[in-house]
Design a protein around this motif. Structure first.
Motif, PDB file in Angstrom:
ATOM      1  N   GLY A  30      -1.523   2.371  -2.602  1.00 35.33           N
ATOM      2  CA  GLY A  30      -2.117   3.360  -1.708  1.00 35.33           C
ATOM      3  C   GLY A  30      -2.259   4.765  -2.269  1.00 35.33           C
ATOM      4  O   GLY A  30      -3.376   5.316  -2.301  1.00 35.33           O
ATOM      5  N   PRO A  31      -1.173   5.386  -2.725  1.00 35.22           N
ATOM      6  CA  PRO A  31      -1.280   6.766  -3.216  1.00 35.22           C
ATOM      7  C   PRO A  31      -2.209   6.918  -4.415  1.00 35.22           C
ATOM      8  O   PRO A  31      -2.791   7.994  -4.622  1.00 35.22           O
ATOM      9  N   ALA A  32      -2.372   5.842  -5.213  1.00 28.86           N
ATOM     10  CA  ALA A  32      -3.186   5.934  -6.423  1.00 28.86           C
ATOM     11  C   ALA A  32      -4.652   6.200  -6.120  1.00 28.86           C
ATOM     12  O   ALA A  32      -5.360   6.826  -6.915  1.00 28.86           O
ATOM     13  N   PHE A  33      -5.142   5.742  -4.968  1.00 33.46           N
ATOM     14  CA  PHE A  33      -6.557   5.921  -4.631  1.00 33.46           C
ATOM     15  C   PHE A  33      -6.929   7.388  -4.488  1.00 33.46           C
ATOM     16  O   PHE A  33      -8.094   7.760  -4.661  1.00 33.46           O
ATOM     17  N   SER A  34      -5.961   8.221  -4.153  1.00 31.81           N
ATOM     18  CA  SER A  34      -6.235   9.649  -3.992  1.00 31.81           C
ATOM     19  C   SER A  34      -5.873  10.452  -5.232  1.00 31.81           C
ATOM     20  O   SER A  34      -6.097  11.671  -5.269  1.00 31.81           O
ATOM     21  N   TYR A  44       0.279   4.905  10.196  1.00 33.86           N
ATOM     22  CA  TYR A  44      -0.010   4.936   8.762  1.00 33.86           C
ATOM     23  C   TYR A  44      -0.996   6.068   8.449  1.00 33.86           C
ATOM     24  O   TYR A  44      -0.809   6.829   7.493  1.00 33.86           O
ATOM     25  N   ALA A  45      -2.043   6.181   9.265  1.00 40.21           N
ATOM     26  CA  ALA A  45      -3.042   7.229   9.051  1.00 40.21           C
ATOM     27  C   ALA A  45      -2.422   8.619   9.157  1.00 40.21           C
ATOM     28  O   ALA A  45      -2.710   9.511   8.347  1.00 40.21           O
ATOM     29  N   GLU A  46      -1.547   8.798  10.125  1.00 45.84           N
ATOM     30  CA  GLU A  46      -0.904  10.096  10.305  1.00 45.84           C
ATOM     31  C   GLU A  46       0.002  10.437   9.127  1.00 45.84           C
ATOM     32  O   GLU A  46      -0.003  11.567   8.625  1.00 45.84           O
ATOM     33  N   ARG A  47       0.796   9.468   8.695  1.00 50.09           N
ATOM     34  CA  ARG A  47       1.743   9.717   7.597  1.00 50.09           C
ATOM     35  C   ARG A  47       1.042  10.030   6.284  1.00 50.09           C
ATOM     36  O   ARG A  47       1.551  10.792   5.462  1.00 50.09           O
ATOM     37  N   THR A  70       0.810  -1.219   0.000  1.00 45.09           N
ATOM     38  CA  THR A  70       0.000   0.000   0.000  1.00 45.09           C
ATOM     39  C   THR A  70       0.843   1.269   0.000  1.00 45.09           C
ATOM     40  O   THR A  70       0.322   2.353  -0.275  1.00 45.09           O
ATOM     41  N   GLU A  71       2.111   1.142   0.311  1.00 48.39           N
ATOM     42  CA  GLU A  71       2.950   2.338   0.433  1.00 48.39           C
ATOM     43  C   GLU A  71       3.232   3.003  -0.908  1.00 48.39           C
ATOM     44  O   GLU A  71       3.143   4.225  -1.045  1.00 48.39           O
TER      45      GLU A  71
END
Length: 326
Positions: free
Chosen positions: A20-24, A45-48, A15-16
């Motif tokens: 992960g970044p692709a969803f946004s 993870y949520a904070e980062r 997800t890193e």
């Protein structure tokens, strides 16, 4: 669904950068919650990643009224359970590959998807990458003529973690992964081949443990036949010497030969009577982006994504046949 608000079940390495970044990055899509069994990992993870909510219970994430789609990024043994939980809650699912740790569990997922009418997509993202679309295009344009044989060859040395028998990675624990490294890596290769040549209708294999580092198979040889009658074969070795390292698929046709890699993206090599051509095709920085975009647009009613649980299931069937599980 104009606005897709994702909840992640699992926040591991994949997800890193890969997903992960692709969803946004896709308009109308955002990540609003994440879950891990480890409170520290979920919170960090949520904070980062500036995700507003985090959970340690998957049911609580699924029940979150703001979350309307679920991404499952856990080891395969829990894929079916979480996918079924999400679909029964009316929430579409995007699952990491393979769809499940067995063909039987894939069938369970498909049954619930049909009964609920809720779609389940699977992260066979290589189908959508420009590199592999070029491979498919060359085959479908008839550059090689009639295809007569397909061969997979894969060999890698054992990583250092494989020597830690008391603390083996989950990918080497069949009750979690479905098998050894074969069940983790071969899905991408087999899915690509079925995407290009059609469903595998026959598959058999010989499996062995030659390195003695763990209980799962570390060497696999297989033969298979596609629905068109095209024969194929494959060999996988996960305890090879570094000099034998190989990541290669060869497509042999009456007019030439095409070879390409699945994991290293070496230049595609096309050999015909006109000579040898090396074709370099770059991929996007987030390799799952093209597929995730297609999934989101499907949910938004702007397109159709065919990378569903039904299309992914033949991969598990072929692997289970090769490993002698069915």
């Amino acid at each position: 669904m104009n606005s897709i608000k994702w909840g992640f079940i699992g926040c591991g390495e994949v997800t890193e950068k890969k997903s992960g970044p692709a969803f946004s990055e896709v308009p109308g899509s955002s990540v609003v919650a994440v879950m891990s069994r480890s409170e520290e990992k979920a919170r960090h993870y949520a904070e980062r990643h500036a995700i507003p909510k985090w959970y340690t219970d998957p049911q609580e994430l699924i029940d979150d009224s703001e979350v309307n789609a679920i991404y499952i990024a856990t080891p395969p043994s829990s894929h079916a359970t979480f996918a079924i939980m999400a679909m029964k809650a009316g929430k579409p699912v995007y699952v990491e590959k393979p769809l499940a740790s067995s063909y039987e569990d894939c069938a369970r997922v498909n049954k619930i998807s049909v009964e609920t009418g809720v779609p389940c997509f699977v992260a066979y993202y290589r189908r959508y990458l420009p590199y592999f679309q070029r491979v498919k295009d060359i085959v479908e344009r008839g550059v090689l003529g009639k295809i007569v044989n397909v061969q997979v060859r894969f060999a890698v040395p054992a990583p250092d973690l494989d020597y830690q028998s008391a603390n083996l990675p989950w990918r080497l624990q069949p009750d979690i992964a479905g098998g050894g490294f074969f069940y983790d890596l071969a899905p991408h290769q087999l899915d690509l081949l079925q995407h290009i040549f059609g469903v595998i209708l026959e598959a058999n294999g010989i499996c062995a443990n030659r390195g003695g580092l763990y209980q799962a198979e570390d060497s696999v040889s297989a033969c298979f036949r596609f629905e068109s009658g095209l024969p194929g074969s494959g060999s996988w070795c996960f305890v090879a010497h570094k000099s034998a390292k190989e990541d290669r698929i060869e497509v042999i046709g009456e007019r030439g030969q095409l070879s390409f890699s699945v994991f290293t993206y070496e230049p595609i090599v096309l050999q015909t009577t006109d000579g040898i051509q090396r074709i370099e095709v770059p991929n996007p920085p987030y390799v799952q982006y093209p597929l995730i975009k297609n999934v989101i647009e499907h949910l938004q009613g702007k397109g159709i994504c065919d990378c569903t649980s039904v299309s992914a299931t033949p991969v598990n069937w072929a692997m289970d046949r090769i490993l002698g599980k069915i």
